[in-house]
Design a protein around this motif. Sequence first.
Motif, PDB file in Angstrom:
ATOM      1  N   PRO A 153      39.427  45.978  29.720  1.00  0.00           N
ATOM      2  CA  PRO A 153      38.605  47.059  30.288  1.00  0.00           C
ATOM      3  C   PRO A 153      37.745  46.631  31.473  1.00  0.00           C
ATOM      4  CG  PRO A 153      38.511  47.095  27.889  1.00  0.00           C
ATOM      5  CD  PRO A 153      39.210  45.832  28.262  1.00  0.00           C
ATOM      6  N   THR A 154      37.158  45.418  31.415  1.00  0.00           N
ATOM      7  CA  THR A 154      36.205  45.025  32.457  1.00  0.00           C
ATOM      8  C   THR A 154      36.416  43.573  32.862  1.00  0.00           C
ATOM      9  OG1 THR A 154      34.547  46.537  31.540  1.00  0.00           O
ATOM     10  CG2 THR A 154      33.764  44.850  33.076  1.00  0.00           C
ATOM     11  N   VAL A 155      36.454  43.344  34.173  1.00  0.00           N
ATOM     12  CA  VAL A 155      36.543  41.991  34.722  1.00  0.00           C
ATOM     13  C   VAL A 155      35.299  41.719  35.553  1.00  0.00           C
ATOM     14  CG1 VAL A 155      37.793  40.438  36.276  1.00  0.00           C
ATOM     15  CG2 VAL A 155      39.063  41.977  34.754  1.00  0.00           C
ATOM     16  N   VAL A 156      34.619  40.627  35.228  1.00  0.00           N
ATOM     17  CA  VAL A 156      33.424  40.195  35.957  1.00  0.00           C
ATOM     18  C   VAL A 156      33.775  38.925  36.730  1.00  0.00           C
ATOM     19  CG1 VAL A 156      31.049  39.359  35.752  1.00  0.00           C
ATOM     20  CG2 VAL A 156      31.888  41.160  34.210  1.00  0.00           C
ATOM     21  N   VAL A 157      33.438  38.886  38.016  1.00  0.00           N
ATOM     22  CA  VAL A 157      33.739  37.734  38.864  1.00  0.00           C
ATOM     23  C   VAL A 157      32.438  37.048  39.256  1.00  0.00           C
ATOM     24  CG1 VAL A 157      34.783  36.965  41.028  1.00  0.00           C
ATOM     25  CG2 VAL A 157      35.816  38.863  39.753  1.00  0.00           C
ATOM     26  N   ILE A 158      32.298  35.770  38.896  1.00  0.00           N
ATOM     27  CA  ILE A 158      31.135  34.962  39.266  1.00  0.00           C
ATOM     28  C   ILE A 158      31.646  33.781  40.078  1.00  0.00           C
ATOM     29  CG2 ILE A 158      29.185  33.598  38.436  1.00  0.00           C
ATOM     30  CD1 ILE A 158      29.187  35.268  35.901  1.00  0.00           C
ATOM     31  N   ASP A 159      31.191  33.663  41.322  1.00  0.00           N
ATOM     32  CA  ASP A 159      31.819  32.686  42.218  1.00  0.00           C
ATOM     33  C   ASP A 159      30.859  32.290  43.334  1.00  0.00           C
ATOM     34  OD1 ASP A 159      33.848  31.080  43.264  1.00  0.00           O
ATOM     35  OD2 ASP A 159      34.743  32.714  44.413  1.00  0.00           O
ATOM     36  N   HIS A 160      31.270  31.272  44.091  1.00  0.00           N
ATOM     37  CA  HIS A 160      30.473  30.826  45.241  1.00  0.00           C
ATOM     38  C   HIS A 160      31.327  30.639  46.491  1.00  0.00           C
ATOM     39  CE1 HIS A 160      31.409  26.284  45.147  1.00  0.00           C
ATOM     40  NE2 HIS A 160      32.178  26.834  44.233  1.00  0.00           N
ATOM     41  N   HIS A 161      32.592  31.062  46.451  1.00  0.00           N
ATOM     42  CA  HIS A 161      33.453  30.920  47.616  1.00  0.00           C
ATOM     43  C   HIS A 161      33.272  32.111  48.567  1.00  0.00           C
ATOM     44  CE1 HIS A 161      35.593  28.398  44.619  1.00  0.00           C
ATOM     45  NE2 HIS A 161      35.844  27.652  45.682  1.00  0.00           N
ATOM     46  N   ASN A 162      33.136  31.811  49.852  1.00  0.00           N
ATOM     47  CA  ASN A 162      32.992  32.911  50.807  1.00  0.00           C
ATOM     48  C   ASN A 162      34.331  33.582  51.108  1.00  0.00           C
ATOM     49  OD1 ASN A 162      34.227  31.003  52.417  1.00  0.00           O
ATOM     50  ND2 ASN A 162      32.439  30.632  53.720  1.00  0.00           N
ATOM     51  N   THR A 163      35.412  33.059  50.497  1.00  0.00           N
ATOM     52  CA  THR A 163      36.733  33.660  50.665  1.00  0.00           C
ATOM     53  C   THR A 163      37.100  34.563  49.485  1.00  0.00           C
ATOM     54  OG1 THR A 163      37.748  31.694  49.639  1.00  0.00           O
ATOM     55  CG2 THR A 163      37.578  31.729  52.049  1.00  0.00           C
ATOM     56  N   ASN A 164      36.159  34.821  48.571  1.00  0.00           N
ATOM     57  CA  ASN A 164      36.471  35.629  47.395  1.00  0.00           C
ATOM     58  C   ASN A 164      36.966  37.013  47.806  1.00  0.00           C
ATOM     59  OD1 ASN A 164      35.886  37.454  44.939  1.00  0.00           O
ATOM     60  ND2 ASN A 164      35.598  35.387  44.135  1.00  0.00           N
ATOM     61  N   ASP A 165      38.025  37.494  47.130  1.00  0.00           N
ATOM     62  CA  ASP A 165      38.606  38.782  47.532  1.00  0.00           C
ATOM     63  C   ASP A 165      38.155  39.954  46.651  1.00  0.00           C
ATOM     64  OD1 ASP A 165      40.109  38.404  45.219  1.00  0.00           O
ATOM     65  OD2 ASP A 165      41.971  37.943  46.281  1.00  0.00           O
TER      66      ASP A 165
END
Length: 339
Positions: free
Chosen positions: A120-132
């Motif tokens: 149901p839900t996807v959470v994205v935690i990141d530090h890349h400036n290329t994240n899509d």
Amino acid sequence: MSMTTPTDDAAIDAIVTTLRGAKRVLVTGHVNPDGDAIGSSRALALALRSLGIAADTSWGGDPAIADSSPKELSPTWVRFGGQETVVTYPKAEDYDVVVTCDTASFKRNGTLMPLLEAVPTVVVIDHHNTNDFYGDLHYIDPDQSSACGVVVRVIDALGVDLTPEMAELLLLGLTTDTGRFSYGRSPIYDHQFAARLIEAGANPDVINQVVFMSNPAAFLELTGLMLSRATLNDGIVISWVSQEDVQRIGIALDESEKILDHLRAIDEVCVAIVTREDAPGLWRTSFRGRIGMNVARIAQYFGGGGHTLAAGCTVRAKDYEDAIAQIYAAIEAVGISND
């Protein structure tokens, strides 16, 4: 999946609300997880468990080399805590939320991509400036040197006090993604963050010993072989290793990445590159640059990514000569200076 892009406090609040309302959470890292992917995902899972929220960790296999399941972690990563959270074959029906850590693109989830499409839900935690921005909720801070530096804000917002185990996992990610603080993005914050983690019980000596100073005897032969193959041209040094080499020597392929530190330490080198045969026709390639370089450009050329001074990708090539020729062609096409 929807596309929401709130930032900072609003993003964290939305993520915390989602996690607190979840019945069961899967926290993942990218394929072929490194110290930052492992440290950030496991630390967050342990924090959720401390609140009574069911949480597991996992990572995807690499479909590029026909992985149907995750590869086993190298002995280096297995030695760190959090293993009790690991699920090798997660099923979408078992989770209502998936959190991806340190995973800049949907494809970097590998064989977990169908699971992400089904939950149901996807959470994205990141530090890349290329994240899509492939999830439903995102907290992405490109100013952080590690995903652990982003995850800790979520842990704090959850109201969880860091245990020594969580702190050591977070320090693992920070230390490895900054190359022991040699190419971080936020030097003052990185050292303040490290001090906080040490105060919370993390032991930097353990991380340095296990990650950077613990090698099998076969590493001597691998080092000699790869240094003998290294070629230096116009500030760019490249070495390579094949599947046949590592099988003959009796060593894990991932150990070859450690040679980058030796190559980058040469005064005349501005960019160090190691390419290794991950499978027939596929050469996993890692880049390290000195200040003023941007090796992420080369990695992105091949569909990979990373940071300005540390990045990686997979090059499709028939042999090492073809792989190296393609790498030089990419450098010619996109450049390596950070201008």
